[in-house]
Design an enzyme around this catalytic site. Sequence first.
Site, PDB file in Angstrom:
ATOM      1  CB  SER A 208       6.967  -0.957  -3.121  1.00  0.00           C
ATOM      2  OG  SER A 208       8.136  -0.583  -3.797  1.00  0.00           O
ATOM      3  CG  ASP A 442       4.738   1.898 -10.254  1.00  0.00           C
ATOM      4  OD1 ASP A 442       5.845   2.798 -10.414  1.00  0.00           O
ATOM      5  OD2 ASP A 442       4.546   1.451  -9.497  1.00  0.00           O
ATOM      6  CG  HIS A 483       5.770   3.054  -6.446  1.00  0.00           C
ATOM      7  ND1 HIS A 483       5.788   1.745  -6.992  1.00  0.00           N
ATOM      8  CD2 HIS A 483       6.748   2.886  -5.197  1.00  0.00           C
ATOM      9  CE1 HIS A 483       6.574   0.991  -6.241  1.00  0.00           C
ATOM     10  NE2 HIS A 483       6.930   1.629  -5.404  1.00  0.00           N
TER      11      HIS A 483
END
Length: 550
Positions: A208, A442, A483
């Site tokens: 991230s 994602d 994610h």
Amino acid sequence: MEDFNRITKSVCKTLASLVCVFASISMAHATPAQDCENLKSVPIYNGKVTETKYITAGKSEKDPFRMFTGAPDLEFDLPEHCLVRGEIESRTNATGKPNVLRFEVRLPTDWQNRFIFQGGGGTDGFLANAIGTTPISGSTAIPALNRGYAVTSMNGGHDGVDPTFGLDQQARLDYAYAALGKVTQAAKTLVNHYYNKEPFYSYFMGCSNGGREAMIAAQRYPNEYNGVIAANPGFHLSRAAISEVWDTRTLMSIAPKNDKGKKVLANALTSKELQTLSDAVLKKCDANDGIKDGIINDYKSCNFNPDSLICKNTSDAACLSGDKVAAVKTVFDGAKDSNGKPLYSTWPYDAGISAPGWRAWKLGFSQDAEKADALNAVLGAGSLMFYFMTPPNPQADLAAFDFDQAEFLVGETGALNDATSTMLNTFAQNGSKLMIIQGVSDPVFSADDIENWYLKTQQTTSKGDLTAMKEWNRLFMVPGMTHCGGGPALDNIDPLTAMQNWVENQKAPDYLPAKGEAFPDKNMPICSYPLVAKYKGNGDVNALDSYQCM
């Protein structure tokens, strides 16, 4: 007799010297606990060591910030090590509040001459335990600390996970890139003092925003790291923030009203409707890799059009209304200005659209119209108003956001923050390696966007030569993964072992062996882009060697 006395004196002098040598060695090599305590006096440029503590072997706690970092929900048996905490540039910021860059370093007694920087997540603002867990939630790989790595983490230059740090110039610079360089220097100084030598290999690993930090390490500090692992990187974060507003506004336009006449974002697409979408994508594309198993390895050949799901009659249960299909297409086609110019990226259709991790970002779960909990609407909106907009605009009405002004509004911060550089020839020439791992599903950082960056970097740094590119930079697309893990995916992977073998043994990873709780007993390769895993047509469908990268 005179010779005897001379020899005796010489021997005694030699013995005395040896005693001094042994004494000095004993003093230099005090116990690990004493050596740890001594680190309190190590000078840190523009900072200081604030705490040292020698920790005996024992259980770790679960990473309390795993929502941001992608760390797995696991405890680990950690080895004995020295814990050091410090701070750099403690000051009062432009808003009159205290501000400090804090960092942590953990130094294992059984050091293997390796150092790793553990990336953060979200807007940072926290100091995660520096043990070097793989930042993919499904991974069961042992932490870097257990492998003999010295590990560091940081708070990104500010405390607090809210985005108000964006009101201060230096805090913006630290979060964007500067803190990374400062902490790298401080951590390596402590490593050098503790072990009396510098690390032979240096690595960076994050997901991230931690993945963005990893790419920043390769792009802006090309001489510091031998191996960099960037998972689901928010490398184009300023534009992804625009996309978050685009998605929220689009989905709110189809959200039904509650009994008080207020729209509820979470109900814009029901779980059943998302499952209908996912099932349709699987029906269209699952077999493209040679087997129907719920995994779309060959996602690039998936020419799915959601128009096929528009309800033809009221008896059709597996369908979506025309306005909902239009909204889905608007989201997946990506944010645009009024002239149709892309502001971020398109998105690939994949099976993970029905996963909780996809809903958490785009729609959320809250049934309270006044308290939407979609991460796009919470984290994304705050970051845009306080950090990405220049000047900051905490009172901005994002429901009326002007997409024609979007590029201008985020341009200054994007230039500092975004890891979009494609010229990495110093990094490549040094023999350093970059590994990018991206979930195809994602919902916040598009797989299409990182693919486009990869192809541009191939042109810029490797002169269009894919073979040359793969000598130093490899991309691994994980189908179904949302994610930093999760989704209908094989997300139990160990990228650090693969990176270490690549850097230290020159064994480039053609694939990452993968498994995952979503598909018990299944093993399959995650192939190096642009290749994908395809079933050979025979053999155990759950066996790794029943697939080949093609």
